[in-house]
Design a protein around this motif. Structure first.
Motif, PDB file in Angstrom:
ATOM      1  N   ASN A   1      78.359 102.898  33.236  1.00 52.31           N
ATOM      2  CA  ASN A   1      79.086 102.593  31.997  1.00 52.31           C
ATOM      3  C   ASN A   1      78.457 103.311  30.816  1.00 52.31           C
ATOM      4  O   ASN A   1      78.274 102.736  29.742  1.00 52.31           O
ATOM      5  CB  ASN A   1      79.101 101.085  31.757  1.00 52.31           C
ATOM      6  CG  ASN A   1      77.693 100.498  31.690  1.00 52.31           C
ATOM      7  OD1 ASN A   1      76.718 101.137  32.095  1.00 52.31           O
ATOM      8  ND2 ASN A   1      77.587  99.289  31.173  1.00 52.31           N
ATOM      9  N   ILE A   2      78.115 104.583  30.991  1.00 53.29           N
ATOM     10  CA  ILE A   2      77.468 105.342  29.926  1.00 53.29           C
ATOM     11  C   ILE A   2      78.388 105.498  28.718  1.00 53.29           C
ATOM     12  O   ILE A   2      77.932 105.615  27.575  1.00 53.29           O
ATOM     13  CB  ILE A   2      77.040 106.731  30.462  1.00 53.29           C
ATOM     14  CG1 ILE A   2      76.234 107.498  29.414  1.00 53.29           C
ATOM     15  CG2 ILE A   2      78.262 107.537  30.900  1.00 53.29           C
ATOM     16  CD1 ILE A   2      74.925 106.874  29.077  1.00 53.29           C
TER      17      ILE A   2
ATOM     18  N   SER B   1      80.091 103.288  27.290  1.00 53.16           N
ATOM     19  CA  SER B   1      80.055 102.101  26.434  1.00 53.16           C
ATOM     20  C   SER B   1      78.768 101.992  25.637  1.00 53.16           C
ATOM     21  O   SER B   1      78.545 100.974  24.980  1.00 53.16           O
ATOM     22  CB  SER B   1      80.224 100.836  27.291  1.00 53.16           C
ATOM     23  OG  SER B   1      79.164 100.730  28.242  1.00 53.16           O
ATOM     24  N   SER B   2      77.924 103.008  25.672  1.00 57.67           N
ATOM     25  CA  SER B   2      76.696 102.980  24.886  1.00 57.67           C
ATOM     26  C   SER B   2      77.027 103.016  23.394  1.00 57.67           C
ATOM     27  O   SER B   2      77.739 103.923  22.938  1.00 57.67           O
ATOM     28  CB  SER B   2      75.810 104.177  25.244  1.00 57.67           C
ATOM     29  OG  SER B   2      74.699 104.259  24.374  1.00 57.67           O
TER      30      SER B   2
END
Length: 255
Positions: A89-90, A92-93
């Motif tokens: 889920n990069i 959503s950083s």
């Protein structure tokens, strides 16, 4: 002559630039004098050291002072690289979402860039969520959380001024269609905060002054700073300065 004077702010700025220029010249002259003294001292030391030798036996290099300073080495060492773990889920950083929004990267561009980056780094893009729909959905959620945190952490100044101004801008859905946008900001001499830029349609049953006052009052309530405003700034249009339905009259009386 050498008398210093200034007539306006521009002359004051020019005078400050000239003073800095003269200071740089004096510093350069001091460095040149220091280098010259050092060179003479090195030359005298070389002559006294070789005084036992005749002029024919003395090397020519001993008469030439070494005035060039030693240059530091700027050799670059090759980087070995680094290993990093990329979560699925990069997208959503919060840091990456804020950066992508700041540089005006669309969700599709962010998705394509992330997929290419993972593949170039030797990873498996299928193990990372890089779809366009996921990027767009996550961006809306994360940006809302960031905005809510900023709103909660902001401390309203004790005395602040409010400024609003409207402008016709292209809509977010179609660049060929235009809508009215109202920018509202509050602040003082030390801090300025943009409360929002809501959109509204002109030419409705509600007058322009009433729309501006309603939107401005809603933003002041949302940011909890309606009781700290002591000054108003606006353009001298009829919607702002009218004697009955003007925004400057209705905003102070809004509930």
């Amino acid at each position: 002559m050498d008398r210093k004077a200034s007539i306006a702010g521009m002359d004051t700025v020019t005078l400050a630039k000239e003073q800095r220029h003269q200071e740089r010249i004096r510093s350069s002259e001091k460095r040149s004098e220091k280098c010259e003294k050092l060179s003479k001292a090195q030359f005298s030391e070389a002559v006294l050291t070789d005084s036992s030798c005749s002029d024919n036996e003395r090397p020519l290099a001993s008469f030439i002072p070494d005035s060039k300073p030693n240059k530091r080495s700027h050799e670059r060492t090759a980087k070995s690289g680094t290993e990093a773990f990329i979560p699925h889920n990069i997208l959503s950083s919060p840091i990456l979402v804020a950066l992508a929004t700041q540089i005006k990267m669309t969700p599709a561009e962010q998705s394509a860039f992330t997929e290419a980056f993972v593949e170039e780094a030797g990873g498996d893009p299928s193990q990372v969520s890089t779809s366009y729909s996921q990027s767009a959905k996550v961006r809306r959620v994360v940006n809302k959380k960031i905005a809510d945190e900023i709103k909660k952490s902001w401390v309203t100044p004790k005395f602040t001024s409010i400024h609003w101004d409207g402008k016709s801008l292209p809509t977010l859905q179609d660049k060929y269609e235009h809508e009215e946008r109202l920018a509202v900001a509050v602040g003082n001499s030390d801090e300025l905060k943009l409360l929002g830029i809501p959109a509204y349609q002109s030419g409705t049953d509600e007058r322009a002054g009433e729309i501006i006052s309603r939107l401005t009052s809603e933003l002041l309530k949302a940011w909890q700073c309606s009781g700290n405003v002591v000054n108003m700034m606006f353009d001298t249009t009829s919607s702002n300065t009218g004697h009955m339905t003007a925004a400057c009259i209705q905003i102070p009386t809004a509930p």
